[in-house]
Design a protein around this motif. Sequence first.
Motif, mmCIF file in Angstrom:
data_model
loop_
_atom_site.group_PDB
_atom_site.id
_atom_site.type_symbol
_atom_site.label_atom_id
_atom_site.label_comp_id
_atom_site.label_asym_id
_atom_site.label_seq_id
_atom_site.Cartn_x
_atom_site.Cartn_y
_atom_site.Cartn_z
ATOM 1 N N ILE A 78 27.595 -3.706 36.818
ATOM 2 C CA ILE A 78 27.887 -3.669 35.380
ATOM 3 C C ILE A 78 28.698 -2.429 35.026
ATOM 4 N N SER A 81 32.331 -2.753 36.597
ATOM 5 C CA SER A 81 33.156 -3.786 35.957
ATOM 6 C C SER A 81 33.520 -3.375 34.533
ATOM 7 N N THR A 82 32.648 -2.616 33.891
ATOM 8 C CA THR A 82 32.963 -2.099 32.554
ATOM 9 C C THR A 82 34.029 -1.014 32.636
ATOM 10 N N LEU A 159 29.671 -14.159 36.757
ATOM 11 C CA LEU A 159 29.315 -14.194 35.332
ATOM 12 C C LEU A 159 29.752 -12.901 34.642
ATOM 13 N N THR A 160 29.551 -11.769 35.290
ATOM 14 C CA THR A 160 29.985 -10.484 34.744
ATOM 15 C C THR A 160 31.501 -10.452 34.563
ATOM 16 N N ILE A 162 33.431 -13.050 34.097
ATOM 17 C CA ILE A 162 33.759 -13.962 32.995
ATOM 18 C C ILE A 162 33.494 -13.293 31.644
ATOM 19 N N ILE A 163 32.384 -12.580 31.548
ATOM 20 C CA ILE A 163 32.071 -11.855 30.303
ATOM 21 C C ILE A 163 33.121 -10.777 30.047
ATOM 22 N N ASP A 164 33.495 -10.028 31.096
ATOM 23 C CA ASP A 164 34.543 -9.006 30.946
ATOM 24 C C ASP A 164 35.855 -9.621 30.477
ATOM 25 N N ALA A 166 36.228 -12.433 28.831
ATOM 26 C CA ALA A 166 36.055 -12.890 27.446
ATOM 27 C C ALA A 166 36.169 -11.723 26.469
ATOM 28 N N ILE A 167 35.559 -10.598 26.788
ATOM 29 C CA ILE A 167 35.652 -9.412 25.929
ATOM 30 C C ILE A 167 37.097 -8.949 25.838
ATOM 31 N N TYR A 168 37.786 -8.959 26.958
ATOM 32 C CA TYR A 168 39.188 -8.550 26.988
ATOM 33 C C TYR A 168 40.036 -9.468 26.101
#
Length: 176
Positions: A78, A81-82, A159-160, A162-164, A166-168
């Motif tokens: 996390i 990737s952040t 999944l992480t 994909i979330i990253d 989506a946030i981008y």
Amino acid sequence: MGYFGITKWNFSEVNDKDRLGVFIGESKKDKYLRKFGMRLYDESCINLPRRAKLSWNWSAFLGGVLWLGYRKMYIELIVLSTLVMLPNLIFSDISDTQDTIITALYWLVLGLISNSLYFAKCKREITRIKSLNLSLYDELEVLKQKGGTSVVGIFISVLTLIIDLAIYVIAHLYLI
């Protein structure tokens, strides 16, 4: 073969190096002990060093965050990737070339520090599990369960990502 792959020691002689081997998994134990800078058959090396030596990890370099999930390093997954996404969120005018350079540096750094990160996680978990004051058999069972690898971890990594992503996308479409 003895319990947990420990064949040359009885349960009263298990040391932290043996615990590290159980945590990593028998199939990759020797490889990682060498990468951590530990001698495989040195009987005087029973305690873990303060930190692992810096070494290259091709799996982490090529697999990136997928390797982190595979090795059950979820917090590191996390955080890293952040960190790779932050420059794109903070600086809206990053060019494709700059983004490629940042990403390449990320992959290189991950390939270089991944073994040290993994050793720190192993050491942290071994210390935590030893502090539970379990029987040695139960301690080794917990080490084996908490360590090793995880196919589910790869899905968590995806999944992480994909979330990253989506946030981008949301940040660039609606906020920046």
